[in-house]
Design an enzyme around this catalytic site. Structure first.
Site, mmCIF file in Angstrom:
data_model
loop_
_atom_site.group_PDB
_atom_site.id
_atom_site.type_symbol
_atom_site.label_atom_id
_atom_site.label_comp_id
_atom_site.label_asym_id
_atom_site.label_seq_id
_atom_site.Cartn_x
_atom_site.Cartn_y
_atom_site.Cartn_z
ATOM 1 N N GLU A 168 0.824 -1.211 0.000
ATOM 2 C CA GLU A 168 0.000 0.000 0.000
ATOM 3 C C GLU A 168 0.863 1.269 0.000
ATOM 4 O OE1 GLU A 168 -3.608 1.901 2.772
ATOM 5 O OE2 GLU A 168 -2.246 0.397 3.601
ATOM 6 N N LYS A 177 -9.913 2.744 -1.765
ATOM 7 C CA LYS A 177 -10.067 2.197 -0.413
ATOM 8 C C LYS A 177 -11.318 2.731 0.256
ATOM 9 C CE LYS A 177 -7.283 1.681 3.843
ATOM 10 N NZ LYS A 177 -6.006 2.095 4.476
ATOM 11 N N CYS A 218 -5.601 -2.987 3.230
ATOM 12 C CA CYS A 218 -5.181 -2.822 4.622
ATOM 13 C C CYS A 218 -6.337 -2.839 5.637
ATOM 14 C CB CYS A 218 -4.349 -1.546 4.739
ATOM 15 S SG CYS A 218 -3.281 -1.493 6.212
#
Length: 256
Positions: A40, A110, A145
């Site tokens: 990431e 995200k 994540c």
């Protein structure tokens, strides 16, 4: 299919980070990898919040063009990790997936932005769309994540037919136990392969965990990259997903 998780130590030099990433991708491909996954925000480092605005770029843009060219050069499926995307006035933490011809197959903004001890949620805009895409490696889902803490997202990917979930991450070392708990749980509860590439090293005083993993549909780890700037390799067969679901039909037994 051979999978490679490239564990990078993001430093305060985006150009050097790009050169390092491209070199590692090429090395993984030369070692036989068909699918390569990056961490990431590797171009700038997740915790370098003050550098976000300057590092942001459009998608497609310079970084995606470079990554697509490398995928094409080596005929690999490449998850380019996530980069900072600029779209008008908004900034996003955006994952990018390329096919073996260098084409941009999918992007994922995200959805779950991290707020605890982080400025991501105040500097970036959250995405709103689940990402599931048909590829020559099977039906692939993208997550990032902190998403690992939200099981409903992963169940929605399974409902969309996903067999392989790719996770790009910058997970801190102080919560390493949670990293292993969630990567295994998301794989076993959804009966999918899960490939998770994590940053390593230290950025802005935060130690990153490394330990990038490949987990099979039974929740068994196939590889762990350990700490440091290493690459994990694992051989997987997407056919094992259907075999697992047929031999232990937990998903079919759901009651909504």
């Amino acid at each position: 299919m051979q999978v490679a998780t490239i564990q990078l130590a993001a430093e305060n030099d985006p150009d050097a980070n790009r050169d390092r990433a491209v070199s590692r991708i090429r090395a993984a491909a030369d070692a036989g990898a068909n699918l390569v996954v990056l961490p990431e925000l590797w171009p700038v480092g997740y915790f370098a919040f003050d550098a976000y605005a300057d590092a942001a770029e459009p998608v497609p843009g310079p970084t995606t063009e470079q990554l697509g060219a490398v995928a094409d050069e080596h005929s690999i499926t490449l998850h380019g990790g996530s980069i900072l995307e600029r779209d008008g006035e908004d900034l996003y933490n955006t994952s990018v997936l390329f096919g073996p011809g260098g084409e941009l197959l999918a992007t994922y903004r995200k959805m779950h932005l991290f707020g605890y001890d982080s400025e991501e949620a105040t500097r970036l805009t959250a995405g709103s769309e689940v990402c599931a895409v048909e590829t020559d490696r099977g039906t692939v889902g993208l997550t990032t994540c902190y998403d690992l803490r939200f099981p409903s997202l992963y169940r929605s990917l399974v409902d969309a037919g996903v067999e392989l979930i790719l996770v790009t991450s910058a997970w801190p070392r102080e919560r390493l136990d949670h990293w292993h708990l969630f990567t295994r749980t998301r794989a076993v509860e959804n009966q999918v392969f899960l490939v998770a590439a994590n940053l390593t090293g230290s950025i802005r005083g935060v130690d990153l965990a490394g330990e990038s993993v490949v987990v099979d549909p039974w929740g068994i780890g196939r590889t762990n990259a350990g700490t440091g700037p290493r690459t994990g390799h694992a051989q997987i067969d997407i056919g094992e997903v259907q075999e697992t679901r047929e031999s232990f039909p937990a998903l079919a037994d759901r009651r909504l």
